[in-house]
Design a protein around this motif. Structure first.
Motif, PDB file in Angstrom:
ATOM      1  N   CYS A 162      38.713  40.576  66.382  1.00 28.51           N
ATOM      2  CA  CYS A 162      37.361  40.407  66.945  1.00 28.51           C
ATOM      3  C   CYS A 162      36.968  38.938  67.046  1.00 28.51           C
ATOM      4  O   CYS A 162      36.166  38.560  67.881  1.00 28.51           O
ATOM      5  CB  CYS A 162      36.346  41.190  66.112  1.00 28.51           C
ATOM      6  SG  CYS A 162      35.820  40.360  64.586  1.00 28.51           S
ATOM      7  N   GLY A 163      37.518  38.095  66.151  1.00 33.91           N
ATOM      8  CA  GLY A 163      37.204  36.671  66.188  1.00 33.91           C
ATOM      9  C   GLY A 163      35.898  36.306  65.506  1.00 33.91           C
ATOM     10  O   GLY A 163      35.528  35.135  65.460  1.00 33.91           O
ATOM     11  N   LYS A 164      35.161  37.314  64.980  1.00 34.44           N
ATOM     12  CA  LYS A 164      33.830  37.037  64.447  1.00 34.44           C
ATOM     13  C   LYS A 164      33.674  37.396  62.978  1.00 34.44           C
ATOM     14  O   LYS A 164      32.838  36.825  62.283  1.00 34.44           O
ATOM     15  CB  LYS A 164      32.787  37.853  65.232  1.00 34.44           C
ATOM     16  CG  LYS A 164      32.708  37.477  66.684  1.00 34.44           C
ATOM     17  CD  LYS A 164      31.556  38.222  67.367  1.00 34.44           C
ATOM     18  CE  LYS A 164      31.468  37.871  68.825  1.00 34.44           C
ATOM     19  NZ  LYS A 164      32.036  38.880  69.697  1.00 34.44           N
ATOM     20  N   CYS A 165      34.450  38.342  62.496  1.00 36.77           N
ATOM     21  CA  CYS A 165      34.239  38.837  61.126  1.00 36.77           C
ATOM     22  C   CYS A 165      34.737  37.812  60.096  1.00 36.77           C
ATOM     23  O   CYS A 165      35.346  36.801  60.442  1.00 36.77           O
ATOM     24  CB  CYS A 165      34.945  40.182  60.927  1.00 36.77           C
ATOM     25  SG  CYS A 165      36.741  40.069  60.862  1.00 36.77           S
ATOM     26  N   CYS A 217      38.484  37.148  60.286  1.00 31.42           N
ATOM     27  CA  CYS A 217      38.855  36.318  61.433  1.00 31.42           C
ATOM     28  C   CYS A 217      38.466  34.858  61.189  1.00 31.42           C
ATOM     29  O   CYS A 217      39.230  33.941  61.457  1.00 31.42           O
ATOM     30  CB  CYS A 217      38.173  36.832  62.699  1.00 31.42           C
ATOM     31  SG  CYS A 217      38.959  38.318  63.363  1.00 31.42           S
ATOM     32  N   CYS A 228      41.479  42.041  60.178  1.00 31.95           N
ATOM     33  CA  CYS A 228      40.246  42.309  60.942  1.00 31.95           C
ATOM     34  C   CYS A 228      40.087  43.806  61.166  1.00 31.95           C
ATOM     35  O   CYS A 228      40.973  44.450  61.727  1.00 31.95           O
ATOM     36  CB  CYS A 228      40.304  41.586  62.293  1.00 31.95           C
ATOM     37  SG  CYS A 228      38.945  42.045  63.398  1.00 31.95           S
TER      38      CYS A 228
HETATM   39 ZN   LIG Z   1      37.587  40.186  62.989  1.00 34.56          ZN
END
Ligand SMILES: [Zn+2]
Ligand SMILES: [Zn+2]
Length: 331
Positions: A93-96, A99, A107
């Motif tokens: 996701c690149g956001k959690c 990540c 993730c």
């Molecule tokens: Zn993530």
């Protein structure tokens, strides 16, 4: 375009699907050429599930993929048309928190090729984010498809801090074990492999690896043992083989009932256990290892089949024999 679609347990069909559109910004349109068959593809085919991942709708198989760049979206540079690329199959996701701290293999929102409900790569074209697409100059697409299974080994080597002179034992000389051996050797480790299968021991020896059928009684204890079999016997051997104070990494995935360790022994001998789930930030290193070991990769590439032969091939269970089978797309 053609795609290998698992309709439900035991039913794989090569069907016509619409081609993906022109790549949007940040994406590469890749003509897939080579996809390795992984144990997980076989499990989804045979059982329709792996643990809590259940195939509930038709899904394209395959996550060990390489191909050539066919088109790039706006803003993508350095990916010339025709270049060989390896695809990292998991898009996090690149956001959690995972990540953001670099452990994106954990993730919870990751979209991973051929993990339900996400389609895999056994199809003629895929759109892939450029940051998970890697140039693999000097490799064929068959060779570049090995970057994915090798990544697991590279990640395990990093997580267990294998370095120059580290004594490394590897249990299981299947594709994951042998590729992990190449990774450990590249880091400077002294590597010994063990497998109960004579043919796998012989294959590992063909490329100069030290390998034995069953552990010889005098086998020296290892600072790091990478368990790549996922079997009860493999886990037992792996635990016995680790030195006091050493590290035992669990890479092979077997049945829950088989993956049992002796907790008292772990405590009394001060052993660190490390679970290895997929990998993060290692694809470029994996590609570099493949480039340096090109002449040893033939042991993985002996069996190639065309996409259209895949249903019959899976039915015959022939994938159990070679170390790796590569599916050529579209032929
Ligand atoms: Zn993530
Ligand atoms: Zn795999």
């Amino acid at each position: 375009m053609l795609a290998a679609v698992l309709k439900e347990r035991g039913i794989l069909e090569i069907e016509e699907r619409p081609e993906p559109p022109a790549p949007p910004a940040g994406y590469v349109r890749v003509a897939v050429r080579s996809v390795g068959i992984c144990g997980s593809d076989v499990h989804y085919y045979q059982e329709g599930a792996i643990g809590h991942f259940v195939v509930r709708a038709p899904m394209v198989l395959g996550h060990e993929a390489a191909g050539i760049v066919e088109a790039v979206g706006p803003g993508v540079e350095g990916f010339p048309r025709g270049a060989v690329v390896a695809l990292e199959p998991g898009i996090p996701c690149g956001k959690c928190g995972y990540c953001r701290t670099g452990a994106y293999n954990l993730c919870p929102e990751v979209r991973f090729f051929a993990t339900p409900p996400i389609d895999g790569a056994m199809q003629e074209y895929v759109l892939h984010p450029v940051e998970f697409t890697y140039l693999a100059p000097g490799l064929t697409t068959d060779q570049a498809a090995l970057a994915e299974p090798l990544s697991v080994g590279v990640y395990a080597v990093r997580e267990t801090r294998i370095g120059v002179g580290t004594q490394v034992g590897i249990v299981g000389a299947g594709p994951v074990g042998v590729l992990a051996a190449l990774a450990a050797e590249s880091a400077g480790g002294h590597v010994v492999l063990v497998d109960i299968r004579e043919d796998r021991v012989a294959t590992a020896r063909q490329i100069g690896l030290e390998a034995y059928k069953q552990a010889p009684p005098a086998l020296e204890a290892c600072e790091v043992v990478l368990e790549c079999s996922g079997s009860a016997g493999g886990l037992r051997l792996a635990q016995q083989w680790v030195k006091r104070g050493g590290v035992l990494a669990l890479i092979g995935l077997g049945e829950a009932a088989a993956m049992v360790l002796d907790g008292l022994d772990l405590s009394l001998r001060g052993i660190t256990v490390r679970g290895i789930f997929r990998y993060a930030n290692v694809m470029p290193a994996a590609i570099a290892i493949l480039q340096r070991n090109r002449e040893r990769l033939h042991i993985f590439l002996g069996t190639t089949i065309g996409l259209r032969s895949l249903p019959a091939f899976l039915e015959q269970k022939e994938y159990l024999k070679p170390l790796k089978t590569i599916v050529r797309v579209p032929e």
